[in-house]
Design a protein around this motif. Structure first.
Motif, mmCIF file in Angstrom:
data_model
loop_
_atom_site.group_PDB
_atom_site.id
_atom_site.type_symbol
_atom_site.label_atom_id
_atom_site.label_comp_id
_atom_site.label_asym_id
_atom_site.label_seq_id
_atom_site.Cartn_x
_atom_site.Cartn_y
_atom_site.Cartn_z
ATOM 1 N N ILE A 134 1.193 -1.561 0.124
ATOM 2 C CA ILE A 134 0.161 0.203 -0.283
ATOM 3 C C ILE A 134 1.367 1.220 -0.396
ATOM 4 O O ILE A 134 0.764 2.190 -0.599
ATOM 5 N N ALA A 135 2.057 0.974 0.927
ATOM 6 C CA ALA A 135 2.269 2.069 0.959
ATOM 7 C C ALA A 135 3.392 2.598 0.135
ATOM 8 O O ALA A 135 3.322 4.139 -0.870
ATOM 9 N N GLU A 136 3.829 1.652 -1.176
ATOM 10 C CA GLU A 136 3.855 2.375 -2.665
ATOM 11 C C GLU A 136 3.569 1.909 -3.756
ATOM 12 O O GLU A 136 3.933 3.571 -4.857
ATOM 13 N N ARG A 137 1.933 1.570 -3.332
ATOM 14 C CA ARG A 137 1.200 1.793 -4.218
ATOM 15 C C ARG A 137 0.640 3.481 -4.551
ATOM 16 O O ARG A 137 0.065 3.717 -5.308
ATOM 17 N N TYR A 138 -0.031 3.804 -3.512
ATOM 18 C CA TYR A 138 0.106 4.967 -3.052
ATOM 19 C C TYR A 138 0.830 6.174 -2.740
ATOM 20 O O TYR A 138 0.411 7.159 -2.635
ATOM 21 N N GLY A 139 2.793 5.530 -2.255
ATOM 22 C CA GLY A 139 2.823 6.862 -2.088
ATOM 23 C C GLY A 139 2.426 7.512 -0.593
ATOM 24 O O GLY A 139 3.171 8.093 -0.536
ATOM 25 N N VAL A 140 2.546 6.869 0.225
ATOM 26 C CA VAL A 140 1.713 7.589 1.361
ATOM 27 C C VAL A 140 3.028 6.426 2.111
ATOM 28 O O VAL A 140 3.757 5.476 2.668
ATOM 29 N N GLU A 141 3.670 7.320 3.012
ATOM 30 C CA GLU A 141 4.416 7.106 4.034
ATOM 31 C C GLU A 141 3.878 6.451 5.595
ATOM 32 O O GLU A 141 2.970 7.387 5.960
ATOM 33 N N THR A 164 -6.147 -3.974 5.948
ATOM 34 C CA THR A 164 -5.220 -3.321 5.141
ATOM 35 C C THR A 164 -6.009 -3.325 3.580
ATOM 36 O O THR A 164 -5.844 -2.410 2.664
ATOM 37 N N ALA A 165 -7.169 -4.485 3.451
ATOM 38 C CA ALA A 165 -7.746 -4.054 2.354
ATOM 39 C C ALA A 165 -9.043 -3.235 2.603
ATOM 40 O O ALA A 165 -9.170 -1.626 1.490
ATOM 41 N N ALA A 166 -9.957 -1.947 3.699
ATOM 42 C CA ALA A 166 -10.069 -0.977 4.076
ATOM 43 C C ALA A 166 -8.915 -0.161 3.925
ATOM 44 O O ALA A 166 -9.249 0.700 2.960
ATOM 45 N N LEU A 167 -8.097 -0.286 4.322
ATOM 46 C CA LEU A 167 -7.445 1.241 3.968
ATOM 47 C C LEU A 167 -6.985 1.176 2.506
ATOM 48 O O LEU A 167 -6.990 3.074 2.137
ATOM 49 N N GLU A 168 -6.886 0.357 1.375
ATOM 50 C CA GLU A 168 -6.681 0.241 0.254
ATOM 51 C C GLU A 168 -8.232 0.727 -0.161
ATOM 52 O O GLU A 168 -7.593 2.110 -1.490
ATOM 53 N N PHE A 222 -10.454 3.253 1.060
ATOM 54 C CA PHE A 222 -10.158 4.201 1.303
ATOM 55 C C PHE A 222 -9.086 4.967 0.735
ATOM 56 O O PHE A 222 -9.286 6.173 0.161
ATOM 57 N N LEU A 223 -7.704 4.625 0.896
ATOM 58 C CA LEU A 223 -7.136 5.231 -0.675
ATOM 59 C C LEU A 223 -7.720 5.462 -2.045
ATOM 60 O O LEU A 223 -6.961 6.785 -2.868
ATOM 61 N N LYS A 224 -8.215 4.112 -2.486
ATOM 62 C CA LYS A 224 -8.537 5.054 -3.872
ATOM 63 C C LYS A 224 -9.614 6.237 -4.038
ATOM 64 O O LYS A 224 -9.465 6.375 -4.694
ATOM 65 N N ARG A 225 -10.810 5.445 -2.856
ATOM 66 C CA ARG A 225 -11.528 6.894 -2.743
ATOM 67 C C ARG A 225 -11.000 8.083 -2.566
ATOM 68 O O ARG A 225 -11.507 9.400 -3.069
ATOM 69 N N ASP A 226 -9.999 8.044 -1.944
ATOM 70 C CA ASP A 226 -9.323 9.780 -1.361
ATOM 71 C C ASP A 226 -8.371 10.214 -2.424
ATOM 72 O O ASP A 226 -8.367 11.429 -3.133
ATOM 73 N N ILE A 227 -8.103 9.603 -3.500
ATOM 74 C CA ILE A 227 -8.103 10.066 -4.903
ATOM 75 C C ILE A 227 -8.429 10.624 -5.555
ATOM 76 O O ILE A 227 -8.269 11.198 -6.404
ATOM 77 N N GLY A 228 -9.338 9.578 -5.019
ATOM 78 C CA GLY A 228 -10.962 10.458 -6.486
ATOM 79 C C GLY A 228 -11.044 11.166 -6.234
ATOM 80 O O GLY A 228 -11.069 12.352 -6.957
ATOM 81 N N GLU A 229 -11.362 11.722 -4.537
ATOM 82 C CA GLU A 229 -12.205 13.276 -4.702
ATOM 83 C C GLU A 229 -10.862 13.704 -4.401
ATOM 84 O O GLU A 229 -11.145 15.447 -5.098
ATOM 85 N N HIS A 230 -9.628 13.710 -4.395
ATOM 86 C CA HIS A 230 -8.637 14.782 -4.556
ATOM 87 C C HIS A 230 -8.500 15.577 -5.263
ATOM 88 O O HIS A 230 -8.370 16.558 -5.980
ATOM 89 N N ASN A 231 -8.518 14.152 -7.014
ATOM 90 C CA ASN A 231 -8.385 14.640 -8.421
ATOM 91 C C ASN A 231 -9.299 15.433 -8.872
ATOM 92 O O ASN A 231 -9.354 16.416 -9.709
#
Length: 264
Positions: free
Chosen positions: A25-32, A238-242, A244-253
């Protein structure tokens, strides 16, 4: 790909293997992602245990619901110089917990039972088939009593004994606390957050919780909950976090695209 969550704190120990989904997840979404438990487990001293007036050798079976309980049970026995007889029976919540017993005993020479499903009801059923045993259940000072309720219904003779305690894992002044998201796995973790930071203000910090009890503790503490697990679509954190981050990317974009449109 843009994500508003740049730095995330997972309130668990760092994974022992590099194959953890958190690293993907960290690598895929660039999250520390930092791993820092808000709570830790401490053993009771031999003196504290003796105050409970429990003689371990009075029992014919031990029930383990966690590997942590196994460690503290056998370490305490060593400290008390108690030699566990070979005919002692062990009842475990899961096969993984049962296998962990190999750390302390010769597994194939002992009578070991475990719930194939890992469910409390199934463990209680197995214990019920051995109703003549005298059971000792090592627990933490903070523990669920689901199993005990079922054993009471079956009129099983058992005694619970506190062998370890859950305490706040305090942060030092040198530790930075600059996270965009915090992920918790127990009500005690929420309590530790408020103990470490009594003036904590959530502001824009996202909060994720695993389990209904943790979520309830967060809400009762006045925190806004942004992520809950498990769910049918996300059985793990981890599944929930992934998701969440996908939705976050969509909203951010989407917000960025709106900002690019000239205003009349």
């Amino acid at each position: 790909m843009a994500v508003s969550i740049k730095k995330l704190l997972v309130s668990q120990p760092k994974p022992e293997t590099e194959k953890s989904p958190y690293y993907d997840i960290a690598e895929r979404y660039g999250v520390e992602i930092d791993f820092r438990p808000f709570i830790k487990v401490e053993p009771l001293s031999a003196k504290e245990f003796r105050q409970q007036r429990i003689n371990i050798l009075d029992f014919t079976a031990i029930v383990f619901t966690a590997r942590t309980a196994i460690d503290h049970f056998f370490n305490l026995c060593d400290e008390l110089r108690i030699i566990i007889p070979e005919n002692m029976k062990y009842f475990c919540m899961t096969e993984a917990i049962a296998v962990y017993l190999q750390k302390y005993i010769v597994y194939r020479k002992r009578k070991i039972f475990f719930a194939q499903s890992g469910k409390t009801e199934d463990l209680a059923y197995i214990i019920g088939k051995h109703s003549k045993e005298k059971y000792l259940i090592p627990v933490s000072d903070v523990h669920k009593d689901d199993l005990m309720k079922l054993l009471n219904i079956k009129k099983i003779k058992y005694v619970t004994t506190v062998m370890y305690r859950t305490v706040s894992n305090d942060f030092t002044k040198e530790e930075k606390f600059d996270y965009d998201m915090l992920v918790f796995f127990s009500p005690a973790g929420i309590g530790s957050l408020l103990k470490n930071f009594p003036d904590f203000k959530q502001d824009g910090i996202k909060i994720g919780c695993f389990g209904p009890a943790t979520a309830k503790a967060a809400i009762n503490a006045g925190l806004h909950l942004d992520l809950e697990a498990p769910t049918p679509e996300a059985p793990s954190m981890t599944a929930a976090l992934e998701l969440f981050l996908k939705r976050d990317i969509g909203e951010h974009n989407h917000e960025q695209e709106k900002g690019d449109i000239p205003q009349e």
